[in-house]
Scaffold this motif. Sequence first.
Motif, PDB file in Angstrom:
ATOM      1  N   ALA A  66       0.825  -1.211   0.000  1.00  0.00           N
ATOM      2  CA  ALA A  66       0.000   0.000   0.000  1.00  0.00           C
ATOM      3  C   ALA A  66       0.856   1.256   0.000  1.00  0.00           C
ATOM      4  O   ALA A  66       1.910   1.318   0.628  1.00  0.00           O
ATOM      5  N   SER A  67       0.364   2.265  -0.726  1.00  0.00           N
ATOM      6  CA  SER A  67       1.002   3.569  -0.752  1.00  0.00           C
ATOM      7  C   SER A  67      -0.052   4.575  -1.192  1.00  0.00           C
ATOM      8  O   SER A  67      -1.247   4.288  -1.147  1.00  0.00           O
ATOM      9  N   SER A  68       0.368   5.739  -1.620  1.00  0.00           N
ATOM     10  CA  SER A  68      -0.585   6.768  -2.031  1.00  0.00           C
ATOM     11  C   SER A  68      -1.076   6.526  -3.460  1.00  0.00           C
ATOM     12  O   SER A  68      -0.385   5.883  -4.259  1.00  0.00           O
ATOM     13  N   PRO A  69      -2.259   7.043  -3.811  1.00  0.00           N
ATOM     14  CA  PRO A  69      -2.789   6.871  -5.162  1.00  0.00           C
ATOM     15  C   PRO A  69      -1.820   7.414  -6.213  1.00  0.00           C
ATOM     16  O   PRO A  69      -1.211   8.472  -6.019  1.00  0.00           O
ATOM     17  N   GLY A  70      -1.669   6.673  -7.288  1.00  0.00           N
ATOM     18  CA  GLY A  70      -0.796   7.125  -8.368  1.00  0.00           C
ATOM     19  C   GLY A  70       0.654   6.705  -8.226  1.00  0.00           C
ATOM     20  O   GLY A  70       1.476   7.012  -9.093  1.00  0.00           O
ATOM     21  N   THR A  71       0.989   5.985  -7.141  1.00  0.00           N
ATOM     22  CA  THR A  71       2.351   5.476  -6.989  1.00  0.00           C
ATOM     23  C   THR A  71       2.681   4.557  -8.164  1.00  0.00           C
ATOM     24  O   THR A  71       1.865   3.733  -8.557  1.00  0.00           O
ATOM     25  N   SER A  72       3.868   4.691  -8.710  1.00  0.00           N
ATOM     26  CA  SER A  72       4.254   3.903  -9.890  1.00  0.00           C
ATOM     27  C   SER A  72       4.372   2.411  -9.570  1.00  0.00           C
ATOM     28  O   SER A  72       4.864   2.027  -8.503  1.00  0.00           O
ATOM     29  N   ILE A  73       3.922   1.591 -10.532  1.00  0.00           N
ATOM     30  CA  ILE A  73       4.036   0.137 -10.453  1.00  0.00           C
ATOM     31  C   ILE A  73       5.008  -0.301 -11.543  1.00  0.00           C
ATOM     32  O   ILE A  73       4.912   0.138 -12.685  1.00  0.00           O
ATOM     33  N   TYR A  74       5.938  -1.191 -11.184  1.00  0.00           N
ATOM     34  CA  TYR A  74       7.001  -1.574 -12.110  1.00  0.00           C
ATOM     35  C   TYR A  74       6.989  -3.076 -12.405  1.00  0.00           C
ATOM     36  O   TYR A  74       6.604  -3.887 -11.562  1.00  0.00           O
ATOM     37  N   ALA A  75       7.456  -3.433 -13.610  1.00  0.00           N
ATOM     38  CA  ALA A  75       7.679  -4.839 -13.946  1.00  0.00           C
ATOM     39  C   ALA A  75       8.846  -5.344 -13.108  1.00  0.00           C
ATOM     40  O   ALA A  75       9.894  -4.695 -13.030  1.00  0.00           O
ATOM     41  N   VAL A  76       8.679  -6.501 -12.470  1.00  0.00           N
ATOM     42  CA  VAL A  76       9.728  -7.006 -11.586  1.00  0.00           C
ATOM     43  C   VAL A  76      10.925  -7.553 -12.368  1.00  0.00           C
ATOM     44  O   VAL A  76      12.023  -7.662 -11.838  1.00  0.00           O
ATOM     45  N   ASP A  77      10.682  -7.907 -13.647  1.00  0.00           N
ATOM     46  CA  ASP A  77      11.759  -8.425 -14.485  1.00  0.00           C
ATOM     47  C   ASP A  77      11.343  -8.308 -15.946  1.00  0.00           C
ATOM     48  O   ASP A  77      10.191  -7.963 -16.248  1.00  0.00           O
ATOM     49  N   ASN A  78      12.254  -8.613 -16.844  1.00  0.00           N
ATOM     50  CA  ASN A  78      11.938  -8.572 -18.269  1.00  0.00           C
ATOM     51  C   ASN A  78      10.818  -9.552 -18.597  1.00  0.00           C
ATOM     52  O   ASN A  78      10.709 -10.619 -17.971  1.00  0.00           O
ATOM     53  N   LYS A 219      -8.608  10.195   3.245  1.00  0.00           N
ATOM     54  CA  LYS A 219      -9.294   9.824   2.002  1.00  0.00           C
ATOM     55  C   LYS A 219      -8.328   9.825   0.830  1.00  0.00           C
ATOM     56  O   LYS A 219      -8.370   8.945  -0.034  1.00  0.00           O
ATOM     57  N   ALA A 220      -7.439  10.807   0.802  1.00  0.00           N
ATOM     58  CA  ALA A 220      -6.480  10.901  -0.302  1.00  0.00           C
ATOM     59  C   ALA A 220      -5.489   9.737  -0.284  1.00  0.00           C
ATOM     60  O   ALA A 220      -5.208   9.126  -1.318  1.00  0.00           O
ATOM     61  N   LYS A 221      -4.972   9.396   0.907  1.00  0.00           N
ATOM     62  CA  LYS A 221      -3.981   8.329   1.016  1.00  0.00           C
ATOM     63  C   LYS A 221      -4.574   6.963   0.681  1.00  0.00           C
ATOM     64  O   LYS A 221      -3.863   6.061   0.240  1.00  0.00           O
ATOM     65  N   ASN A 222      -5.885   6.815   0.905  1.00  0.00           N
ATOM     66  CA  ASN A 222      -6.519   5.510   0.704  1.00  0.00           C
ATOM     67  C   ASN A 222      -7.432   5.459  -0.519  1.00  0.00           C
ATOM     68  O   ASN A 222      -8.115   4.457  -0.739  1.00  0.00           O
ATOM     69  N   GLY A 223      -7.448   6.530  -1.301  1.00  0.00           N
ATOM     70  CA  GLY A 223      -8.236   6.529  -2.525  1.00  0.00           C
ATOM     71  C   GLY A 223      -9.728   6.414  -2.293  1.00  0.00           C
ATOM     72  O   GLY A 223     -10.453   5.850  -3.119  1.00  0.00           O
ATOM     73  N   LEU A 224     -10.210   6.948  -1.174  1.00  0.00           N
ATOM     74  CA  LEU A 224     -11.633   6.863  -0.850  1.00  0.00           C
ATOM     75  C   LEU A 224     -12.391   7.993  -1.537  1.00  0.00           C
ATOM     76  O   LEU A 224     -11.995   9.151  -1.455  1.00  0.00           O
ATOM     77  N   ILE A 225     -13.483   7.640  -2.201  1.00  0.00           N
ATOM     78  CA  ILE A 225     -14.264   8.665  -2.895  1.00  0.00           C
ATOM     79  C   ILE A 225     -15.447   9.134  -2.055  1.00  0.00           C
ATOM     80  O   ILE A 225     -16.144  10.075  -2.411  1.00  0.00           O
TER      81      ILE A 225
END
Length: 238
Positions: A66-78, A219-225
Amino acid sequence: MREYIKRFLIAGIMAVCVSLLFFGIKHAEAASSINEMTADWMWPSAGVITDSFGTRQGQHMGIDIASSPGTSIYAVDNGLVSKSYYSDTYGNVVFIKHNDNFETVYAHLQERTVQEGTRVKRGDCIGKMGSTGDSSGVHLHFEVHKSHWTVDKKNALNPMLALGEVKIGQAVAAAPKDQQVIETAGHLMDETKATYVVKAGDTLYSIAKKTNISVTALKAKNGLINDLIIPQQKLILK
């Protein structure tokens, strides 16, 4: 007769012990083999571990970061993006087939930045962290499958066998496993400060007051609408 039964029981106990020892050795060998094959993998996102493999009566076939909304997600390998779509359960989800005969899954994304058929390298951004699909808060649900993903998840492996052993409440960095560079990586954070588990009767206002964080920030940290929260839901505080 008694002596025969006694010998039979002793033989049975010895057989069970040998079987358990053999199973333990095979399990250790398998874990070591997986770790060697995934030695170059990196963590798929920076954040705090909020759930581990095998929880929820054995139904949780991955780990949650878990992190803030919009945190980048990366491929773990090729690898090659084998699927990229939206589902009611996974939300925005990306699947990647890797050359070492593993398939990884990245779920609940706010958005996907790769499409099926895209070739990716380790560290390429494939999406942004969100709370889409069947999700109670902003986080990445990450799975590892031997060979390929199946609906019944029979090939699911504990991602920590590939990424390294961590505990709930521990922070991880989106970097190669031997280069964990963020300040909190490598030691256990105070889980009561990193996350808050919603209790019956809690409201966002009462939680904000307890934790000295504004409702807006929660709400911002957890993406609650909206202000809807449910018991056992985990809220990110940092």
